[in-house]
Write a protein that holds these residues in place. Sequence first.
Motif, PDB file in Angstrom:
ATOM      1  N   ILE A 239      41.088  52.769  64.559  1.00 45.44           N
ATOM      2  CA  ILE A 239      40.970  51.305  64.503  1.00 45.44           C
ATOM      3  C   ILE A 239      40.396  50.877  63.148  1.00 45.44           C
ATOM      4  O   ILE A 239      40.896  49.960  62.523  1.00 45.44           O
ATOM      5  CB  ILE A 239      40.115  50.769  65.674  1.00 45.44           C
ATOM      6  N   HIS A 261      39.009  40.339  64.407  1.00 41.36           N
ATOM      7  CA  HIS A 261      39.767  41.433  63.791  1.00 41.36           C
ATOM      8  C   HIS A 261      40.470  42.337  64.795  1.00 41.36           C
ATOM      9  O   HIS A 261      41.448  43.000  64.445  1.00 41.36           O
ATOM     10  CB  HIS A 261      38.840  42.276  62.902  1.00 41.36           C
ATOM     11  N   PHE A 262      39.924  42.371  66.016  1.00 36.44           N
ATOM     12  CA  PHE A 262      40.481  43.279  67.021  1.00 36.44           C
ATOM     13  C   PHE A 262      40.676  42.547  68.344  1.00 36.44           C
ATOM     14  O   PHE A 262      39.779  41.825  68.774  1.00 36.44           O
ATOM     15  CB  PHE A 262      39.526  44.459  67.281  1.00 36.44           C
ATOM     16  N   THR A 287      44.724  45.862  66.239  1.00 40.23           N
ATOM     17  CA  THR A 287      44.067  45.364  65.027  1.00 40.23           C
ATOM     18  C   THR A 287      44.902  44.201  64.504  1.00 40.23           C
ATOM     19  O   THR A 287      46.127  44.287  64.484  1.00 40.23           O
ATOM     20  CB  THR A 287      43.986  46.448  63.928  1.00 40.23           C
ATOM     21  N   LYS A 290      44.083  44.463  59.750  1.00 39.79           N
ATOM     22  CA  LYS A 290      44.210  45.669  58.925  1.00 39.79           C
ATOM     23  C   LYS A 290      45.513  45.628  58.134  1.00 39.79           C
ATOM     24  O   LYS A 290      46.547  45.228  58.653  1.00 39.79           O
ATOM     25  CB  LYS A 290      44.224  46.924  59.817  1.00 39.79           C
TER      26      LYS A 290
END
Length: 441
Positions: A239, A261-262, A287, A290
């Motif tokens: 991750i 972000h997640f 994610t 990213k």
Amino acid sequence: MIWNEEYETMPREALEALQVKRLRSMLERIYATVPFYRRKLDEAGVTPDSIKSLEDLQRLPFTTKDDLRDNYPFGLFTVPLHQVVRIHASSGTTGKPTVVGYTRRDVETWAELMARSLMAAGIGKDDIIQNAYGYGLFTGGLGVHYGAEKIGATVIPISGGQSKRQLMIMRDFQSTAITCTPSYALHLAEVAEEEGMNPKGTKLKVGVLGAEPWSEEMRKEIENRWNINAIDIYGLSEIIGPGVSIECTEGKHGLHIFEDHFIPEIIDPDTGEVLPYGEYGELVITTITKEAFPVLRYRTRDITRLIPEPCRCGRTMVRMDRVRGRTDDMLIIRGVNIFPSQIEEAIISTEGLEPHYMIVVDREENLDIMEVQVEVSEELFHKVGDTVRGLQSISRKLEKDIKEMFGISVRVKMVEPKSLQRFEGKAKRVIDNRKIFNNQK
Ligand code: DLL
């Protein structure tokens, strides 16, 4: 203390809108650049622009560790290698490691998340952080390092191991925070005591501990031995590394997931069905920011549950409960599911035993046999008159407690103090001889 008020306390509605927007652009990116994802999305019959709400996530395919292995080493990167500034890899016990890459912006995102994490743990610019996570392909060392520098703390990049040296530096540099695995924090306390140094007398006030499952009892043990606040930090290389979620100092109940972000989901590991908030199951993470190595609905194999109730700290980010264990570390003994951390709880609650243990599983005459090897305390060991009968009553008590918890009989084998292996990084708690047996067949 909150590092990034704007995002960490964002109202849920705005946060969810941001998640959907970011999810769609992440999907566009992987669809355009990674043949593996394009194929999977085509097979599922979804296009990035058909994603209108978070519920639509459930229509998307999962990604598994095997998918990462099949694309070893760089097959799932979305950018050419010249845009990748860092590579990490997860250790893995067998075969090839899982490789992950970071663009410059990914490294910055990670530093931001680790800055948030350290602050949530009560660490600030005046702190001296002894970073005893391993530096190298493992994400622990460098992950903490960048976050520590970002908040302006002083970081000691000591890495893992060399316990006596760790203690000398801790004393001489007056470290106020330590970052390492819980098992190493415990081991360091033990070495300190052996060296005649009182762990309670150091300047340490907080430990940011993670990278392996640990029980609430283990937390109390570590907090008492060092007189510190022990904070649980979670993450995985696939991750980003550490900094996926962290406990805050308010009550230490659940780890806030950095949802800008997640996106977390909990699924039934057998059916893949998404479970409602509050139910235990496998954590799945997507994610959404990213660049080099985004992952879509990654099956972490970690068992936890989501806690949606607001937290007193003011963060609006959902919490996950402490990880009970991994689906692949879960022991199935005569059909009963057991996580090593549950055995750990029973051990630590038993007077006269130390929190050092190893679970050995075997098969005798087609029957699963579980043996728990555990160290007796020095004190008990040296109390002569009390020996055999005293020891027996303790091992019986533990056998009984475990039987009550799981309904199965185990053997408890008490071993001498300090005779079991100690760990500088992730502890190994299980030797499963049934697997060796199966492999030989
Ligand atoms: O262990 C990243 C990390 C470093 C986390 C430092 C926290 C601190 P991996 O080596 O890829 O990455 O291992 C990830 O470790 O899937 C969990 O099974 C386990 N794990 C990590 N943190 C926790 C935790 C790092 N706080 C795997 N509690 C994950 C329980 C944890 N298990």
